[in-house]
Design an enzyme around this catalytic site. Structure first.
Site, PDB file in Angstrom:
ATOM      1  N   ASP A  32     -21.855 -23.395   1.975  1.00 55.41           N
ATOM      2  CA  ASP A  32     -22.799 -23.298   3.368  1.00 55.41           C
ATOM      3  C   ASP A  32     -22.657 -24.746   3.864  1.00 55.41           C
ATOM      4  OD1 ASP A  32     -25.622 -21.612   3.876  1.00 55.41           O
ATOM      5  OD2 ASP A  32     -25.395 -23.436   4.994  1.00 55.41           O
ATOM      6  N   ASN A  33     -22.789 -24.893   5.107  1.00 57.25           N
ATOM      7  CA  ASN A  33     -22.693 -26.159   5.508  1.00 57.25           C
ATOM      8  C   ASN A  33     -23.995 -26.834   5.960  1.00 57.25           C
ATOM      9  OD1 ASN A  33     -23.450 -24.825   7.745  1.00 57.25           O
ATOM     10  ND2 ASN A  33     -21.498 -25.563   9.051  1.00 57.25           N
ATOM     11  N   ASN A  36     -28.081 -24.495   9.041  1.00 59.76           N
ATOM     12  CA  ASN A  36     -29.505 -23.778   9.434  1.00 59.76           C
ATOM     13  C   ASN A  36     -30.298 -23.544   8.061  1.00 59.76           C
ATOM     14  OD1 ASN A  36     -31.367 -22.965  11.373  1.00 59.76           O
ATOM     15  ND2 ASN A  36     -30.625 -20.712  10.901  1.00 59.76           N
ATOM     16  N   SER A 125     -24.803  -6.639  12.951  1.00 60.30           N
ATOM     17  CA  SER A 125     -26.055  -6.419  13.432  1.00 60.30           C
ATOM     18  C   SER A 125     -26.511  -5.121  14.255  1.00 60.30           C
ATOM     19  CB  SER A 125     -26.461  -7.645  14.349  1.00 60.30           C
ATOM     20  OG  SER A 125     -27.465  -7.456  15.083  1.00 60.30           O
ATOM     21  N   TYR A 150     -23.865 -14.174  21.165  1.00 59.92           N
ATOM     22  CA  TYR A 150     -24.204 -13.817  19.636  1.00 59.92           C
ATOM     23  C   TYR A 150     -23.815 -12.240  19.272  1.00 59.92           C
ATOM     24  CZ  TYR A 150     -26.459 -12.353  15.618  1.00 59.92           C
ATOM     25  OH  TYR A 150     -26.940 -11.916  14.448  1.00 59.92           O
ATOM     26  N   LYS A 154     -20.363 -10.482  16.895  1.00 57.83           N
ATOM     27  CA  LYS A 154     -20.578  -9.517  16.069  1.00 57.83           C
ATOM     28  C   LYS A 154     -19.708  -8.240  16.238  1.00 57.83           C
ATOM     29  CE  LYS A 154     -23.445 -11.594  13.471  1.00 57.83           C
ATOM     30  NZ  LYS A 154     -23.241 -12.194  12.183  1.00 57.83           N
ATOM     31  N   ASN A 200     -38.409 -14.888  16.902  1.00 58.53           N
ATOM     32  CA  ASN A 200     -38.602 -13.717  16.248  1.00 58.53           C
ATOM     33  C   ASN A 200     -39.949 -13.496  15.937  1.00 58.53           C
ATOM     34  OD1 ASN A 200     -35.457 -14.406  15.110  1.00 58.53           O
ATOM     35  ND2 ASN A 200     -35.870 -12.647  16.385  1.00 58.53           N
ATOM     36  N   ARG A 294     -40.254  -9.480  27.656  1.00 57.04           N
ATOM     37  CA  ARG A 294     -39.127 -10.603  27.370  1.00 57.04           C
ATOM     38  C   ARG A 294     -37.801 -10.170  28.033  1.00 57.04           C
ATOM     39  NH1 ARG A 294     -37.903 -12.540  21.386  1.00 57.04           N
ATOM     40  NH2 ARG A 294     -37.082 -10.317  21.383  1.00 57.04           N
ATOM     41  N   ASP A 297     -35.219  -7.073  26.594  1.00 55.97           N
ATOM     42  CA  ASP A 297     -35.782  -6.378  25.224  1.00 55.97           C
ATOM     43  C   ASP A 297     -35.493  -4.846  25.771  1.00 55.97           C
ATOM     44  OD1 ASP A 297     -36.514  -8.302  23.413  1.00 55.97           O
ATOM     45  OD2 ASP A 297     -38.583  -8.453  24.334  1.00 55.97           O
TER      46      ASP A 297
END
Ligand code: NAD
Ligand code: WQD
Length: 338
Positions: A32-33, A36, A125, A150, A154, A200, A294, A297
């Site tokens: 992992d870098n 996040n 996802s 994003y 995926k 979220n 939003r 959605d």
């Protein structure tokens, strides 16, 4: 027993998956870098499980590093979590998202093949499904029409993996399409604590519950759903983690596979129902108000979970109350530290 490399393994889902894998007798290696996440999550996993988790701090796009890992560790399966994942941010930083998510995948598959590591589980996802589908998402439904870069990463990475499975028949892949992962390990030592204001729902609720944020804005109460708020398929992150351990077992038994599999509970829960469940599970009141919808959605979508049950023997075991209780316990521990 097998040894599983988790790219992005210090992150939210990766750290919980490390626990599930160790519980089911696998060994775990992490790269992992820390873009996040913090290394602390893996240290907590090591303490919790009384196990050692070799951890490489670095970027999956770094081919030299990946070659070193595959040379030093005898890896049987890779679970590819590493990636940037913020929907809104991806709209403003498409180049960063396409570069990071594509390049890490390309370098990973290239180095895997060079080292005869042939099993990959990919974190996909539910966002890959075309929004025009019926709300109950089934794996064979059309994908695409993604709402943000994003989502397109995926969609495209799934295609890259399918193309690679076709070209390199030794490669076995399972692409897990997660619905809405929430909650935390019941110990409260690992969980999700995003930087800045959460996007979220559950992380936002968690922060309202501990007084870090003033109130929750519920985006829209005029949707065509039973209570007017949006419906999603929330899944406890520990159930999601268990699905990864099952996916590893599946890969090791099925040569030549390339499967997309939904990972959700199969049940829709509205925003209002989640708020009420959180209040009940934690014996508290949450401050909230209704706000405009939003953008982007969908009113309602949830998983058809049949394929996960049939292929992996996967079924969720934790309730919405468990998700709410565990999420709050984790947030309380975090606020003690802050
Ligand atoms: P996370 O951000 O907590 O974990 C991702 C990890 O990847 C982080 O620790 C980050 O530091 C690392 N990373 C990113 N780019 C990297 C790179 N180039 N090299 C090395 N490490 C890198 O996110 P998460 O919620 O645990 O999600 C894990 C995966 O699941 C992601 O691919 C995400 O897109 C996918 N996913 C998440 C959700 C969700 O709601 N959390 C839903 C569907 C799919
Ligand atoms: C859930 C519901 C909001 C915040 C996202 C990504 C998806 C996947 C999972 C990665 C919606 C409402 C939210 C708030 C609210 N991630 N809400 N107030 O949008 O279903 O899915 O995470 O692949 O790609 O898009 O999840 O938690 O953002 O929203 O009322 O402050 O909660 O409107 O109805 P979403 P979410």
């Amino acid at each position: 027993m097998s040894r599983v490399l988790l790219t992005g393994g210090t992150g939210y889902i990766g750290s919980h998956t490390a626990v599930s894998l160790l519980e089911s007798g696998h060994e775990v290696v992490v790269v992992d870098n820390l873009v996040n996440s913090k290394i602390d999550s893996i240290r907590e996993v090591e303490k919790l499980m009384n196990a050692k988790v070799p951890t490489y701090i670095g970027d999956v796009q770094d081919e030299q590093l990946m070659n070193r890992i595959f040379t030093e560790q005898h890896i049987d399966v890779v679970i590819h979590f590493a990636g940037l994942k913020a929907v809104g941010e991806s709209v403003h930083k498409p180049l960063e998202y396409y570069q990071n998510n594509f390049d890490s995948t390309l370098v990973l598959i290239r180095t895997m093949l060079a080292h005869q590591v042939n099993n990959i589980v990919f974190s996909s996802s539910a966002t890959v499904y075309d929004p025009a589908n019926d709300p109950e998402r089934v794996e064979g439904m059309p994908v695409g029409n993604c709402s943000c870069p994003y989502g397109w990463t995926k969609f495209m990475i799934e295609q890259i993996i399918r193309d690679c499975c076709h070209a390199y028949p030794q490669l076995n892949a399972v692409m897990l399409r997660y619905f809405n992962p929430v909650g935390a390990h019941p110990s409260g030592v690992i969980g999700e604590n995003p930087l800045g204001i959460p996007n979220n729902l559950m992380p936002y609720i968690q922060q309202v519950a501990v007084g870090k944020l003033d109130h929750l804005n519920i985006f829209g109460n005029d949707y065509p759903t039973p209570d007017g708020t949006c419906v999603r398929d929330y899944i406890h992150v520990c159930d999601l983690a268990d699905a990864h351990a099952l996916a590893c077992d599946y890969l090791l038994k099925h040569e030549g596979c390339c499967q997309e599999i939904n990972i959700g509970s199969g049940h829709g829960v509205s925003v209002m129902e989640l708020v009420t469940a959180f209040e009940k599970a934690n014996n508290m009141k949450l401050a909230y108000q209704f706000a405009p919808r939003r953008e982007g959605d969908l009113p309602i979508f949830f998983a058809n979970a049949d394929k996960a049950r049939e292929l992996l023997g996967f079924k969720t075991r934790r309730s919405v109350e468990d998700m709410c209780r565990d999420a709050y316990r984790y947030q309380q521990k975090q606020s003690g530290k802050e």
